[in-house]
Design a protein around this motif. Structure first.
Motif, short mmCIF file in Angstrom:
data_model
loop_
_atom_site.label_atom_id
_atom_site.label_comp_id
_atom_site.label_asym_id
_atom_site.label_seq_id
_atom_site.Cartn_x
_atom_site.Cartn_y
_atom_site.Cartn_z
N GLU A 211 8.96 6.21 12.14
CA GLU A 211 10.00 6.93 11.27
C GLU A 211 9.73 6.72 9.93
N VAL A 212 9.85 7.78 8.95
CA VAL A 212 9.55 7.76 7.58
C VAL A 212 10.51 6.72 7.02
N GLY A 213 9.82 5.36 6.28
CA GLY A 213 10.58 4.61 5.78
C GLY A 213 10.47 3.32 6.45
N GLN A 214 10.30 3.38 7.96
CA GLN A 214 10.19 2.11 8.81
C GLN A 214 8.74 1.44 8.88
N GLY A 215 7.88 2.29 8.45
CA GLY A 215 6.45 1.74 8.52
C GLY A 215 5.77 1.25 7.30
N ASN A 216 4.54 1.26 6.92
CA ASN A 216 3.75 0.85 5.85
C ASN A 216 3.40 1.78 4.62
N LEU A 217 3.68 2.81 4.91
CA LEU A 217 3.18 3.67 3.80
C LEU A 217 3.86 3.65 2.59
N ASN A 218 3.47 3.95 1.36
CA ASN A 218 4.02 3.72 0.02
C ASN A 218 4.74 4.94 -0.21
N TRP A 219 5.81 5.39 0.19
CA TRP A 219 6.28 6.62 0.40
C TRP A 219 6.96 7.06 -1.32
N LYS A 220 7.37 6.06 -1.94
CA LYS A 220 7.65 6.51 -3.40
C LYS A 220 6.49 7.02 -4.05
N GLU A 221 5.24 6.56 -3.82
CA GLU A 221 4.28 6.92 -4.55
C GLU A 221 3.66 8.33 -4.09
N ILE A 222 3.89 8.28 -2.68
CA ILE A 222 3.55 9.75 -2.01
C ILE A 222 4.36 10.83 -2.47
N THR A 223 5.70 10.34 -2.51
CA THR A 223 6.43 11.61 -2.98
C THR A 223 6.54 11.71 -4.22
N ALA A 224 5.94 10.95 -5.30
CA ALA A 224 5.90 11.18 -6.86
C ALA A 224 4.59 12.22 -6.66
N ALA A 225 3.53 11.95 -6.03
CA ALA A 225 2.35 12.73 -6.06
C ALA A 225 2.87 14.01 -5.50
N CYS A 226 3.56 14.44 -4.58
CA CYS A 226 3.89 15.70 -3.91
C CYS A 226 4.77 16.30 -5.04
N ARG A 227 5.42 15.78 -6.00
CA ARG A 227 6.15 16.43 -7.01
C ARG A 227 5.14 16.95 -8.04
N GLU A 228 4.10 16.06 -8.42
CA GLU A 228 3.30 16.41 -9.19
C GLU A 228 2.21 17.47 -8.97
N ALA A 229 2.04 17.67 -7.41
CA ALA A 229 1.15 18.70 -7.16
C ALA A 229 1.87 19.83 -6.90
N GLY A 230 3.06 19.76 -6.62
CA GLY A 230 3.65 21.17 -6.53
C GLY A 230 4.06 21.34 -5.10
N CYS A 231 4.07 20.40 -4.34
CA CYS A 231 4.53 20.52 -2.95
C CYS A 231 5.85 21.22 -2.76
N VAL A 232 6.23 21.93 -1.71
CA VAL A 232 7.28 22.83 -1.61
C VAL A 232 8.01 22.30 -0.52
N TRP A 233 7.34 22.13 0.55
CA TRP A 233 7.98 21.86 1.82
C TRP A 233 7.61 20.37 2.18
N TYR A 234 8.43 19.48 2.52
CA TYR A 234 8.35 18.11 3.01
C TYR A 234 8.64 17.97 4.36
N ASN A 235 7.54 18.08 5.33
CA ASN A 235 8.01 18.16 6.77
C ASN A 235 7.64 16.90 7.58
N ILE A 236 8.75 16.53 8.23
CA ILE A 236 8.62 15.46 9.18
C ILE A 236 8.01 15.67 10.53
N GLU A 237 7.17 14.90 10.88
CA GLU A 237 6.34 15.00 12.04
C GLU A 237 6.20 13.69 12.64
N GLN A 238 6.69 13.37 13.83
CA GLN A 238 6.35 12.20 14.50
C GLN A 238 5.86 12.39 15.98
N ASP A 239 4.40 12.03 16.38
CA ASP A 239 3.89 12.39 17.37
C ASP A 239 4.34 11.60 18.61
#
Length: 263
Positions: A211-239
């Motif tokens: 789950e998002v926030g339960q693993g090892n990815l740097n979500w604050k940096e990823i989210t900052a990058a998304c905002r800078e890049a102009g991402c519109v949709w933030y979609n959850i996927e868990q296989d």
């Protein structure tokens, strides 16, 4: 900034029309804004029936996968769903083994998108880890970089999956920033190391979907990058998940709303 869900996450909940409706209702209750494509096709719902059910629960589609080899029909489908992005098929496996294959597929994509020029619709490529193969003859350039640099930036965009970028040894935030203006949708999917695995050898990392926030990815940096890049949709996927699916996606969306402040 709307949060959506990828249908693959919910695939075991969608065998009947009743299950589809119950799932849409639950997504509304959990605070989701929308869905990629729709959830009803596996239960035999028509596009009109599925869209009506989605809208009944205040949800909206953010993109659609359809037959882009029939541009007029595809454009009509996009207008019906109210979306501006349609999915592109992934590069065939045999073409991934050589840089020439990625260059050839980039050329193929440019031919795919040409009939959509002037329609207001872009076609979107979704990566996994294989697109990050590095080619020595290209000074280490990756397959995905070849696709980005050799496709029409006006008509071709990318839907980055941060789990698969990280699984390939890449920095998801860096790639999101590279795609500024060409990344309307991003897949939020966390990665951890399986605590139950007996595999402990170097190089044999037992990666698991989390789950998002339960693993090892740097979500604050990823989210900052998304905002800078102009991402519109933030979609959850868990296989895959070890928790009940709705419990799992609740953890993800709560983290995204409350910790990452995606609203």
């Amino acid at each position: 900034m709307p949060i959506g869900i990828v249908p693959w996450t919910l695939r075991h909940q969608l065998f009947t029309a009743e299950q589809v409706e119950n799932t849409y209702k639950k997504l509304q209750e959990l605070g989701f804004d929308g869905v990629e494509s729709g959830l009803g096709s596996s239960a035999g719902l028509s596009a009109d029936e599925d869209l009506a059910m989605m809208q009944k629960y205040g949800l909206r589609p953010c993109s659609v996968y359809c037959d882009i080899s029939k541009p007029e029909e595809a454009i009509a489908t996009a207008k019906k769903y109210g979306v501006t992005t349609l999915g592109i098929p992934a590069i065939p496996g045999i073409m991934m083994r050589r840089a020439e294959g990625f260059y050839a597929y980039a050329e193929r994509i440019n031919k795919m998108v040409e009939p959509f020029r002037g329609s207001g619709i872009r076609l979107q490529y979704h990566n996994h880890s294989q697109e990050f193969r590095n080619f020595p003859e290209e000074n280490g350039k990756t397959g995905l970089q070849i696709l980005i640099e050799n496709t029409d930036p006006e008509l071709v965009c990318f839907e980055l999956d941060v789990f698969w970028a990280s699984a390939a040894g890449c920095d998801p935030a860096e790639w999101i920033r590279r795609l500024k203006g060409r990344i309307p949708i991003v897949h939020y999917k966390d990665m951890g190391v399986d605590c139950t695995s007996e595999v402990t050898g170097l190089g044999d990392v037992p990666r698991v979907f989390m789950e998002v926030g339960q693993g090892n990815l740097n979500w604050k940096e990823i989210t900052a990058a998304c905002r800078e890049a102009g991402c519109v949709w933030y979609n959850i996927e868990q296989d895959q998940t070890k928790r009940p699916i709705f419990e799992s996606i609740k953890l993800s969306i709560d983290y995204m709303r409350n910790v990452l402040d995606i609203r």
